[in-house]
Each structure stands twice: as structure tokens, then as C-alpha cells.
Write an enzyme that holds these catalytic residues in place. Structure first.
Site, PDB file in Angstrom:
ATOM      1  N   ARG B 169     -13.912 -17.051  -2.272  1.00  0.00           N
ATOM      2  CA  ARG B 169     -14.558 -16.019  -3.063  1.00  0.00           C
ATOM      3  C   ARG B 169     -15.246 -16.557  -4.312  1.00  0.00           C
ATOM      4  NH1 ARG B 169     -13.373 -10.551  -3.170  1.00  0.00           N
ATOM      5  NH2 ARG B 169     -11.839 -10.588  -1.513  1.00  0.00           N
TER       6      ARG B 169
ATOM      7  N   SER C  11     -12.163  -5.839   7.512  1.00  0.00           N
ATOM      8  CA  SER C  11     -12.679  -5.856   6.150  1.00  0.00           C
ATOM      9  C   SER C  11     -11.544  -5.775   5.151  1.00  0.00           C
ATOM     10  CB  SER C  11     -13.604  -4.652   5.944  1.00  0.00           C
ATOM     11  OG  SER C  11     -13.782  -4.388   4.575  1.00  0.00           O
ATOM     12  N   HIS C  12     -11.837  -6.181   3.913  1.00  0.00           N
ATOM     13  CA  HIS C  12     -10.895  -6.029   2.814  1.00  0.00           C
ATOM     14  C   HIS C  12     -10.636  -4.576   2.459  1.00  0.00           C
ATOM     15  CE1 HIS C  12     -11.781 -10.198   2.293  1.00  0.00           C
ATOM     16  NE2 HIS C  12     -10.887 -10.279   1.347  1.00  0.00           N
ATOM     17  N   SER C  13     -11.590  -3.717   2.808  1.00  0.00           N
ATOM     18  CA  SER C  13     -11.494  -2.331   2.372  1.00  0.00           C
ATOM     19  C   SER C  13     -11.415  -1.424   3.584  1.00  0.00           C
ATOM     20  CB  SER C  13     -12.735  -1.981   1.530  1.00  0.00           C
ATOM     21  OG  SER C  13     -13.063  -0.618   1.652  1.00  0.00           O
ATOM     22  N   GLY C  46      -7.447  -5.840   0.803  1.00  0.00           N
ATOM     23  CA  GLY C  46      -6.799  -7.019   1.360  1.00  0.00           C
ATOM     24  C   GLY C  46      -7.032  -7.064   2.849  1.00  0.00           C
TER      25      GLY C  46
END
Ligand SMILES: Nc1ncnc2c1ncn2[C@@H]1O[C@H](COP(=O)(O)OP(=O)(O)O)[C@@H](O)[C@H]1O
Ligand SMILES: Nc1ncnc2c1ncn2[C@@H]1O[C@H](COP(=O)(O)OP(=O)(O)O)[C@@H](O)[C@H]1O
Ligand SMILES: [Mg+2]
Ligand SMILES: [Mg+2]
Ligand SMILES: [Mg+2]
Ligand SMILES: [Mg+2]
Lengths: 132, 202, 132, 202
Positions: B169, C11-13, C46
Site C-alpha cells: 500500500r 475487496s477490502h470493503s 480488510g
């Protein structure tokens, strides 16, 4: 401390725009305004010029706004907005960028104090990301 | 080598330093590395028991980390520990040489998964020199080798400060990632601190 | 009528994964399974291997599954899943693709009866889309 | 030319054919073109009043379409009508020549915005030949020119069937877009049918 460039994410889906904004904000450390203009006015799938206009003015902190669009009609809606804007207002630019990757890259750049041109460039460079 | 004690101590150190790790990640990432790894290692410590064979301990900790961590560090540390555990196999005793091979396997796993090279400002910058230092000192016994690995990990983590991130990131920040220590390199120091402490007291 | 290739979006979301799935399903005319594996297990930001595993098995109709990931840890989680899979099960492939654009392209291809390789290719070709 | 009657009739025709348009869009898109345009034109018809000047009628209809349609056709038809309205300016009477210039401006607006060329399987494939046919027949008066435009639009829309889409959502389908009529081209036929009917009865 000068104002940061704002980011607007326009998508056919409200959830998609808001999820992407949530992700982008993580990189922005809270100083960058990332606004979602997702879905049609009734919340269903679609795009709305009115929601876009609101999001742009909310994202605008005086340093300009970069718009990132998901698919065809989001792009067309944004172009229509840009055509309608009066000369002399804050700079609003449509970035050519992949939606999610561009949003995260743009928010990172904006958080670092980049101007509209540099944020737009960062968003476009996300086309070069690779995932395998 | 008591891998169970190692993992439990690693979990303790991560817990104690979670805030610092998260602060490091706030500077060049999304500010969750400490809480991620703390969540993962808490779950790992709970999933472990002292009577598991040493290799199995690491495999179990690794699998739990992959599932529970929630960030990039989950698959990375998880793969590291699983590969290390696999390298130890069914052995009931682990000596300095076996642990060296396990650490080397861990490094290879991390690099295969994350494709980071040394200098990319990631945990590899602490892990790679630590493994090399361990191997160089392995002939002098586990405690000495582990101590050498810790020193090398610390130096490696320090040395990430002037680097620009090219993986993970933080790479989104470009030149703005310079001037901050990589959080994953910092947590790798804790992994080797836990190892050195465990090796010293055994 | 043979089974279609399934699509998984990690996805993270959670909102992002579900919004992208919603968009992709529009192109799939209902025959393609598009599953979202979004967010950590607790719903926060996450990635979760367990959610991914569930999504992959739900998307699998016997013709294979193509996974599309948003950012770093989604990619790493997917690679970990692939490494763990037993030989001989259905084919599961991580596509190198922009998240939203790749998802829509992949769902379109899958709806047209493309196999795993062709769906993966369609997803990757979304890197060539341009928006200005 | 009574642009108010034209727009009201267009809204009626879209409403009557909304299901067919949506069915066309289901085959090569997301199955919403009929409901999109119906929503937009209903709102436009409500926003209009018969006493507005002809140019203003089209500008208002266009602005409403942009806001209310919810799909790609909103900005596209919206821009078309706004450009047409702008071309008419403040004139209180619109003859065959003025309307020809307005239609040309509409086509230019659509192509500027959407960047589609003829042959890309979009509304441009109906709109472009319609405008050309109108211009060619404009000397024979409004009703004749409008009738010629409708014929050309119909032929253009028909001719999209064997094409592969290169713009818009249908382009995602690649070769599978072949064999279906473009929904936007089909609705453009309705725009010219409404024009021909209005011109004939005035
Ligand atoms: N591709 C990679 N290779 C090696 N290490 C990586 C890679 N990507 C990320 N990391 C490590 O992971 C750390 C971040 O972990 P964490 O914050 O838990 O995950 P996330 O970035 O998903 O929030 C970084 O500091 C870096 O050391
Ligand atoms: N770039 C473009 N240029 C011209 N026309 C376009 C373009 N993109 C889409 N269209 C037209 O819009 C129609 C689809 O409209 P609609 O279904 O309302 O929008 P959406 O595709 O957003 O759901 C297509 O059939 C096509 O005629
Ligand atoms: Mg992090
Ligand atoms: Mg994270
Ligand atoms: Mg449509
Ligand atoms: Mg639509």
C-alpha cells in the site's frame, strides 16, 4: 496549510461509489474530501447529474476536484457537467483512470498535497498497476 | 527450540507494540498493521497448544494468521510460518540447523507470495538479512544465531526509513513514503526478538 | 445448457465488492454467479480468506471460477487460497484486471459462455479501456 | 414547427414502446433503456409548457433528460436537445431551415459527447442519416424533410442489427452484440416519428 484537491467517485451503484470512497479515504488520512456520487437519484442503478453536482461542490475545498467515473454513462454524465460549468469556478477534471485503483491513487496523491494535474496523473497511472 | 513459546512471545510483543506498529502504518499506509497483527496473533496463540509438534505449531499459527489478520500481513506472515512449519516436518526436536532451514523457507514463501525484493521497503528488508545472519551464525548454536538474526532484523528495519516503497500500500505514496520505517519490517523485528528471547531462555 | 464460469470479487470493503457484483450482474443476464468477498470477517475494512473460500465455492457451477481482486492484500489472500487448493478441483484463477472494469468485462464474457481462460483474458483486457 | 408538440409526442411514443426498448437493451445491455428514457421524457414533458419559445422547449427538455434519465441515453439525448434548442435561439417561429441547423447541432453534440462514429452500433447510426436526409429534403418543406428523416432513421436503426458494438455498454459483449438492434438507435426512430407526425399535422 493549504486546501487539498477533492475527489469525486461517480458510479452506477451507490454501494460501489461509497465502498470505493471508503477505501480511498484510508489513504487520505482524513484530510482529503472523497465524495461518492453513486446510483440514480432513487438509489437504484444509474447515474445522476444532480448527485454528481452535489458531490463536486462538497468535495471542493478550493483546490479543485478530480472526478473518477466507472462506466460509460458515468463518463458521459461527468462530461456533461464539465461542459455546463461556468468559466472561472474551481477546476474540475475528469480523470482517465480505472475506478477503484485510480481512486486510491488519486486520494494518496491529494493527501500529499498534489495539485489537480498531478492528482489526475496519479489516477491515470493506475492503469499501469498489475496484480499477478 | 520451543516454537510454541516463540509464538506466544511473539503474540505478547505484538500486543505490547500494537500502537507503535499502527502509528508507523498510519504514516505510509492505512493505519491498521498493529491491530491486524495483534488480532491475528491473539487468535493464533489461542489456537495453539504446547503439546503440538514444533512444525505443527508454526503451521497452525500460520493458518490462523492467514484467516484472521485482515491485511496484507496476514497472508505474508501466515505463509512464512506455514512454510517454516512445513520445513520442520514431523520432527519432535528442532536444532539450530533445522530452524535455519525453516527460516529460509519462510523468506522464500514471503517473496514468492509478495514478489518483494530487498530494498522495496517491506518486511523482506528485515526478514532477508535476519535469515542470512542466522545462517552465518548457526554453527555457534541456536541462541547465538537467533541473537544475530535479531540484530540484523533491527538494522534492516532501520534501513527501510530512507527507502521509497515499491510494494504494498505504501507504494501508492511514491516519494512521500521516504522518511518512515516500514511497519511490516518493524513487526518482523518483534518476530526475531521473540525468537532470541525464547532461544536464550531454553 | 452448460454451466457458466463463476466470478468472485474480493475487496477490502464489503460495500465495494457488493456494488461491483451488482454492476457485473447487470451484464450477466442472471445466468452468471457473481459473488462478493468483501471486507474483513467482522464487516470492517480488510480481507478474509474464509469469506473468499465461501464465495469461490458458491460461485462455482462446475465450469471454474475467476477471481478479481482490488488491492494488495486481496491479491495476496487470493494467491494464498490458490496455493492451498487441492489439485483436481474446479479451476480457480486470479485475473490480472482493474477491479470494476474487469468485473463487468468478465461477467459479460462468462454470460456469453466463455471458458475460464477467455473470461480471464476479457478481464485483463479491461486494462485497455479508456475514459476520456 | 411546434417543438412542444414534438416533445410531448416523443414522450408518448417512448412510453408506448418502453417495453420493446428495454427488451432490445436486455439483449446487448443492461435492460433499462425503455424505462430510462420513459422516466426522463415523462419528467421532461412535465417540465415543459406550450408557451415557452421553441428553442427554450428543447433546452428545458434536454436539461431534464440529463438529470432524470439515469443511463447513458440521458446525457446523450439531453445534449442533443440542448444543442438543438441553443441553435434555435430566441426565435419564436421555426422553419424547415432552422430546424435543419438544430438537428445538425444535435448530432454534433451527441458525437462530441459520446465519441461514436457511424457504424459503432449506437444512436448515431440512426441520427446521422436522419439529419443528412432532412437537410437534403429541407427545400421541400418541413413535413417532407421530417418524413425523409424518419425513413432514414428507420433504415439506420435496422442497419445496426449486423453490427458489432464499439461504444457504450454493448461493446463489452464483443461479437455477441451482433444480431441485435441497438436500443438507442431504435429510440431515435421514435424521436423522428414524433417529429414527422408533428410536422405533418401542423
Ligand atoms: N508485496 C509485499 N511483499 C512483502 N511485504 C509486503 C507486501 N505488501 C505489504 N507488505 C508488508 O505488509 C505491511 C503492511 O501490513 P498491513 O498493514 O497489516 O496490511 P495492509 O497494507 O493490507 O493494511 C507492510 O508494511 C509491508 O511490510
Ligand atoms: N458513447 C456513445 N455514443 C453514442 N451513443 C451511445 C454511447 N453509449 C451509449 N449510447 C447509446 O445509449 C444506448 C443505451 O442507453 P441506456 O440503456 O439508457 O443507457 P445505459 O447503457 O447506461 O444503461 C445505446 O443503445 C446507444 O445507442
Ligand atoms: Mg495496513
Ligand atoms: Mg489494511
Ligand atoms: Mg441500458
Ligand atoms: Mg443502465
Amino acid at each position: 496549510m493549504t486546501a487539498h484537491v477533492g475527489i469525486v467517485l461517480i458510479s452506477h451503484s451507490r454501494a460501489l461509489a461509497e465502498g470505493a470512497a471508503e477505501l480511498a479515504r484510508q489513504m487520505g488520512v482524513g484530510e482529503v474530501e472523497v465524495r461518492a456520487a453513486g446510483g440514480a437519484e432513487d438509489g437504484g442503478l444509474g447515474t445522476s447529474l444532480d448527485l454528481l453536482e452535489t458531490a463536486v461542490s462538497e468535495a471542493d475545498q478550493g483546490a479543485g476536484v478530480v472526478v473518477i467515473a466507472d462506466l460509460g454513462s458515468s463518463v458521459l454524465t461527468t462530461r456533461t457537467l464539465l461542459e455546463d460549468r461556468e468559466e472561472g469556478g474551481t477546476e474540475v477534471v475528469l480523470a482517465d483512470a480505472p475506478f477503484v485503483e485510480g481512486a486510491v491513487a488519486a486520494a494518496s496523491a491529494a493527501a500529499g498535497g498534489a495539485d489537480v494535474a498531478a492528482v489526475t496523473r496519479a489516477a491515470s497511472e493506475a492503469w499501469d498497476f498489475r496484480k499477478t | 527450540m520451543d516454537t510454541y513459546a516463540w509464538m506466544v512471545r511473539f503474540a505478547e510483543l505484538v500486543s505490547a507494540d500494537a500502537e507503535r506498529l499502527t502509528r508507523l502504518d498510519s504514516a505510509i499506509g492505512d493505519g491498521d498493521h498493529g491491530s491486524n497483527l495483534d488480532r491475528g496473533m491473539r487468535a493464533a496463540a489461542e489456537a495453539l497448544s504446547a503439546d503440538l509438534p514444533p512444525g505443527k505449531v508454526l503451521m497452525t499459527a500460520g493458518r490462523t494468521l492467514v484467516s484472521k489478520t485482515g491485511g496484507a500481513s496476514g497472508p505474508l506472515y501466515g505463509t512464512a510460518l506455514r512454510r517454516a512449519g512445513k520445513a520442520l516436518g514431523d520432527a519432535s526436536e528442532v536444532g539450530a540447523a533445522e530452524l535455519g532451514a525453516a527460516l529460509r523457507a519462510a523468506l522464500e514463501g514471503v517473496q514468492e507470495l509478495g514478489k518483494a525484493e530487498e530494498g522495496d521497503k517491506t518486511m523482506v528488508d528485515a526478514l532477508a538479512p535476519a535469515v542470512t545472519a542466522y545462517e552465518a551464525a548457526a554453527g555457534e548454536g541456536l541462541a547465538t544465531a537467533a541473537r544475530a538474526a535479531l540484530d540484523a532484523a533491527e538494522k534492516g528495519a532501520e534501513a527501510t526509513v530512507p527507502l521509497q516503497a515499491r510494494k504494498g500500500r505504501a507504494s501508492y505514496l511514491g516519494p512521500r513514503s521516504v522518511g518512515h520505517q516500514d511497519p511490516g519490517a518493524a513487526s518482523t523485528v518483534l518476530l526475531f526478538r521473540a525468537l532470541a528471547e525464547t532461544a536464550a531462555s531454553s
